[in-house]
Design a protein around this motif. Sequence first.
Motif: not given
Length: 379
Positions: A165, A168-169, A200
């Motif tokens: 994984t 994410k932003t 993040k």
Amino acid sequence: MAKRDYYEVLGLAKNATDDDIKKAYRKLAMKYHPDRNQGEGAKKAEESFKEVKEAYEMLSDGDKRAAYDQYGHAGVDPNAGGFRPGGPGAEGFGGFAEAFGDIFGDVFGGGRRGGGGQQVYRGADLSYAMEITLEEAAKGKESQIRIPSWDECETCHGSGAKPGTSAKTCTSCNGSGTVHMRQGFFSVQQTCPHCRGTGKIIPEPCTTCHGQGKVKKNKTLEVKIPAGINEGMRIRSAGNGEPGTNGGPAGDLYIEIRIKQHDIFERDGDDLHCTVPVGLTTACLGGSLEVPTLGGKAEIELPEGTQHGKTFRLRGKGIKGIRSSYPGDLYCHIAVETPVKLTEHQRKLLKELDESLSKSDKHSPNAKSWTHRVKDLFK
């Protein structure tokens, strides 16, 4: 124009604590901050701000403060061979976020910007108490200590995300790590509460490091204790504190010295004191007496009739402090011991001695003088 005293600039006494210095700086820096001083008073406020900042940089650093307390401005003037300050005011007023750092936190931007737009924070300083003997303090020593450290997580290779994984932003700050709020005339920048400044979000954290990207381990450091160090002094190990955030610099490690209580000596600055027990006969008759020193042994000559509490000074038998040119002295305090558990024969001899001495006016002049004063008191 001559520089003002740093303590005077911050409005503090010389015995001010680190917290006092930090509070005074916060108050004055807010007062003279350029965002609060526009128009005619801006130039004067700028000069005052630089002066306050320079004073804080010197007094908040233990080594620089010690040099300043002893030598004044010459002790921290780079042109005089002292400590080199970190360029007070050198970053100009475009670098206020760096200038305020841990003092103002999020109000003016907290940390500086990293390459990805995220806020970068310096790591916290750490403190380590090291206990040493008086002999080690006098001679110096090299030692090893184990301190907590952080290494990159081998499972996620520093990403903080579970293998397979990715992070994410953050949608709250769009990856900047900060959010803006307006309060009156001020636009206040704060750390994003959702990503905590990283920019993040990690949906599936690594199970080994729990999303931190690093794991705590211990590391061994070589520490050199200088000869003459005293109780409470600190040794700074740069960069061995907690790691920074988002690539920020690590904090420092401060090793505070604590000296174990010695069986014989007590230290007073560079001087040493010890109590030397002496038998009654030796005190009466005098003679040579061997006494201990930190470096071995020495002899003192007891005069005939040495009294309890008499002090003998042995020059240069103390400790040479870190900033001292010569070693201190050793003070030997005589403690005359009264014999106990006497035999009948010994009692008889002492009584005969006492009767013999009582016939003389010279055997105990202090006692006779005291007796006469008491008699005069009750006339």
